[in-house]
Design an enzyme around this catalytic site. Structure first.
Site, mmCIF file in Angstrom:
data_model
loop_
_atom_site.group_PDB
_atom_site.id
_atom_site.type_symbol
_atom_site.label_atom_id
_atom_site.label_comp_id
_atom_site.label_asym_id
_atom_site.label_seq_id
_atom_site.Cartn_x
_atom_site.Cartn_y
_atom_site.Cartn_z
ATOM 1 N N GLY A 199 0.844 -1.309 0.076
ATOM 2 C CA GLY A 199 0.055 0.089 -0.125
ATOM 3 C C GLY A 199 0.887 1.426 0.006
ATOM 4 N N CYS A 200 0.213 2.122 0.373
ATOM 5 C CA CYS A 200 1.122 3.609 0.638
ATOM 6 C C CYS A 200 2.236 3.461 1.459
ATOM 7 C CB CYS A 200 0.215 4.688 1.134
ATOM 8 S SG CYS A 200 1.000 6.161 1.292
#
Length: 183
Positions: free
Chosen positions: A13-14
């Site tokens: 993810g981020c």
């Protein structure tokens, strides 16, 4: 990299979320947000966000294996993101947010495969783990504004809604593995 440190390159993810968590983990000496796993040289954040460069947002974690094993680092990784969602984490959607482990040796690959089996067998996540394991060919550090993002922007909306809960979950779950400076 000295003989007393190793490096792990992980995407889940981020990269702001992963960086914030790993900076608190005892045994970690540095964390750098960046891009890996793609086909464009020296990509920008904007290019990676387009989903067309093949890169994932990743962190490169340097750690002391005498204090933190690669397997334990991966166990934390599998706790702080959902490895069962293809090309997404929450509302962040696209191949740049995929779950990926980029290895630099056969030993890392074998350890990653073993930890994935362990996590799958423990049924920690209700779905099938979709994390890919690939050899690391090139890591590109992210632009300066992405470094220490959570520490510098704790009150931003994204940090409050997405990053802070992951950091809180990590700190609760791994309270015995926090650096002394982590709150």
């Amino acid at each position: 990299m000295s003989a007393s440190t190793e490096t792990a390159t992980l995407g889940g993810g981020c990269f702001w979320c992963l960086e914030a968590v790993f900076k608190d983990l005892k045994g970690v000496t540095s964390v750098m947000s960046g891009y890996a796993g793609g086909h464009v040289d020296n990509p920008s954040y904007k290019q990676v966000c387009s989903g067309r460069t093949g890169h994932a947002e990743v962190v490169q974690v340097t750690f002391d294996p005498a204090e933190l094993s690669y397997a334990d680092l991966l166990r934390v990784f599998f706790t702080i993101h959902d490895p069962t969602t293809k090309d997404r984490q929450g509302n962040d959607v696209g191949p740049q947010y995929r779950s990926i482990i980029l290895t630099d040796s056969d030993r890392q690959r074998a350890t990653a495969e073993a930890v994935i089996r362990e996590i799958a067998d423990a049924k920690i996540w209700p779905g099938t783990i979709v994390t890919t394991i690939e050899p690391l060919t090139r890591f590109y550090p992210a632009e300066e504004e992405h470094h220490d993002y959570f520490a510098r922007n704790p009150w931003s909306g994204y940090c409050q809604v997405v990053v802070a809960p992951k950091v809180a979950k990590f700190r609760k779950t791994f309270h015995d593995r926090l650096k002394k400076t982590a709150a």
